[in-house]
Design an enzyme around this catalytic site. Structure first.
Site, PDB file in Angstrom:
ATOM      1  N   GLU A 248       0.739 -10.677   4.077  1.00  0.00           N
ATOM      2  CA  GLU A 248       1.399  -9.389   4.287  1.00  0.00           C
ATOM      3  C   GLU A 248       1.592  -9.150   5.780  1.00  0.00           C
ATOM      4  OE1 GLU A 248      -0.516  -5.983   2.492  1.00  0.00           O
ATOM      5  OE2 GLU A 248      -1.130  -7.144   0.722  1.00  0.00           O
TER       6      GLU A 248
ATOM      7  N   GLU B 255      -7.709  -7.641  -0.480  1.00  0.00           N
ATOM      8  CA  GLU B 255      -8.663  -7.197   0.548  1.00  0.00           C
ATOM      9  C   GLU B 255      -9.966  -6.695  -0.076  1.00  0.00           C
ATOM     10  OE1 GLU B 255      -6.540  -4.338   2.918  1.00  0.00           O
ATOM     11  OE2 GLU B 255      -5.116  -5.820   3.675  1.00  0.00           O
TER      12      GLU B 255
END
Length: 505
Positions: A267, A120
């Site tokens: 995820e 991220e």
């Protein structure tokens, strides 16, 4: 219509990759290491294998873990840490050294299939944005130089925070602040035939929206007609927040007028314990979410806007990471305890797709069966029994794990499925047993599995078997081509089985 078959390795691998990607969705698991009592790597792998987990994502490229995963057949996604992104993004030579050290050194024993660049990056360390795409490019070029780019994909996991307004999905767009970088990422993914990595957490979406959406929507639970979520622009019905998040990502990608790039959820999960101010982090909710996520992924369909593109997803995570800071829930996402026991019942082995009619079932080797009897059983099944044992040869889908138990299960079942209608039994001198659970895993599909319906009818040609095993080894010594040549031959055979004429260039 005249089609051409190119014999160059690039074209063959590209076509083979396209065929492989059409075989349906899979569920993997994340392995974090912020743990006080992390088990030995051999024990971690034993837990993964015991639960028939076929895909694992590592957040780094730990040498001990990569070594432990060797010869298991498990598909491994390794990670470039955020700290490494900064250095790799500024130097092609550093990227090449990283590939040599963390990828090439473990192939082909360890089945590395993807590299996630950072975690991220755009939303967690925005100052690193300028070097993210260069890092991806340098790593890809290093793979090309080693002729590994067709086997290993490069991408960069992104948070849902990158999409400020994901609902309704049809109007979702990425944060315009990152338009330049996102455009470059999408062009890279398109040009390298890779996929968009998304971290999608309905738990966070539910909490942040503070009651706007019912918790049933976040947990994949059925909702009454008056509570169903409908996109007012497309009239698509969304059964889960998970699907809505994936569709919001597809629509955000489409806003850049690029061709469809598959989304893989790197995820997703639900915490099973939280603080006093986190009432929805419960064992019951975690069990419900993750089991429903597995069922959702394994039905091999995509979200409403892309129904033909299955969603692959990695559960977050294998163990609790007790050393992480922040709320109590942040340290309690693990589905298993370090001793291998599960926090709650998790149906990773079976699904709606892998449970067959109870009157049919599968024939597998009994645990603890005598190895001499097992070897005799395999020899008979692959020889006189006329089972097709191609899939358990070296380099084939069911060869790993390379154990007599695994090879016997495949051979026994192939014989049983073909011969039970004419009196064939599942006994093999007391070393076999029937089960309703589909023993298929990863790309290893057992005869009789409903998973075969997703394989477009592509089965190994019978010309390769059955052949009686020779020697005293537990491995079957059936002569086959090398892995690459066999793939080429199988592709050629598959194409020739279609009535469309071909021109060989």
């Amino acid at each position: 219509m005249m089609l051409k078959i190119w014999t160059g390795s690039g074209s063959i691998f590209l076509i083979f990759g396209m065929l492989s990607s059409s075989l349906g969705g899979y569920v993997g698991i994340n392995l974090g290491t912020d743990i006080s009592n992390l088990p030995a790597t051999s024990d971690v792998v034993a837990i993964i294998i015991a639960n028939q987990i076929s895909h694992v994502r590592l957040f780094d490229a730990d040498a001990h873990m990569l070594t432990a995963l060797a010869d298991t057949g498990i598909e491994v996604m390794i990670g470039v840490t955020n700290e490494e992104v900064l250095e790799i993004g500024e130097s092609a030579s550093v990227a090449a050294a990283w590939i040599n050290k963390n990828v090439a050194a473990y192939l082909p024993s360890t089945n590395i299939t993807a590299i996630s660049v950072g975690s991220e990056v755009l939303t967690s360390i925005p100052n690193a944005a300028p070097v993210l795409v260069p890092a991806m490019n340098y790593l890809h070029k290093a793979l090309v130089a080693s002729n590994l780019n067709y086997q290993i994909k490069v991408s960069a996991p992104q948070s849902m925070d990158l999409i400020p307004k994901p609902f309704p999905p049809s109007t979702a767009t990425f944060n315009s602040t990152w338009n330049s970088t996102i455009f470059q990422i999408l062009q890279f993914l398109k040009n390298t035939n890779s996929y968009f990595m998304l971290n999608a957490y309905p738990y966070h979406g539910y909490i942040i929206n503070d009651g706007i959406f019912p918790i049933d929507f976040a947990l994949f639970r059925p909702m009454t007609s008056v509570k169903q979520i409908v996109d007012p622009n497309t009239l698509f019905h969304y059964d889960s927040m998970f699907d809505a998040m994936v569709d919001a990502t597809y629509n955000s990608i489409a806003a850049f007028n690029t061709s469809t790039i598959p989304v893989v959820v790197t995820e997703s999960g639900w915490p099973w314990l939280g603080g006093a101010d986190e009432p929805d982090a419960t064992v019951e909710n975690a069990e419900t979410y993750n089991n429903n996520l597995i069922r959702r992924v394994l039905n091999d369909s995509g979200p409403p806007s892309q129904p033909t593109i299955p969603i692959n997803a990695y559960i977050y995570e294998l163990f609790n990471e007790d050393k992480r800071s922040g709320p109590v829930s942040k340290r309690n996402w693990g589905a298993f305890f370090p001793n291998g026991s599960s926090v709650y019942p998790l149906s990773l082995i079976t699904s709606d797709n892998s449970i067959v009619n109870s009157s049919v079932g599968f024939c597998v080797a009994s645990r603890g069966a005598d190895s001499t009897k097992l070897q005799s059983g395999v020899s008979w099944a692959c020889g006189q029994g006329q089972a097709n044992c191609t899939a358990i040869q070296s380099g084939q889908p069911c060869y790993l794990p390379d154990t007599l138990q695994n090879h016997a299960s495949y051979a026994y079942n192939d014989y049983y499925q073909k011969m039970k209608s004419v009196g064939g039994t599942c006994d093999f001198d007391g070393t076999a047993m029937t089960t309703k659970n589909d023993p298929s895993y990863g790309s290893c599909i057992f005869t009789g599995s409903s998973s075969n319906s997703s394989s477009s009818g592509f089965t190994p040609p019978s010309a390769f078997g059955p052949v009686s095993p020779m020697g005293k080894s537990s491995k079957l010594h059936i002569p086959v081509f090398s892995s690459f040549l066999l793939q080429c031959w199988l592709l050629y055979w598959w194409y020739m089985s279609i009535s469309t004429p071909f021109v060989i260039a």
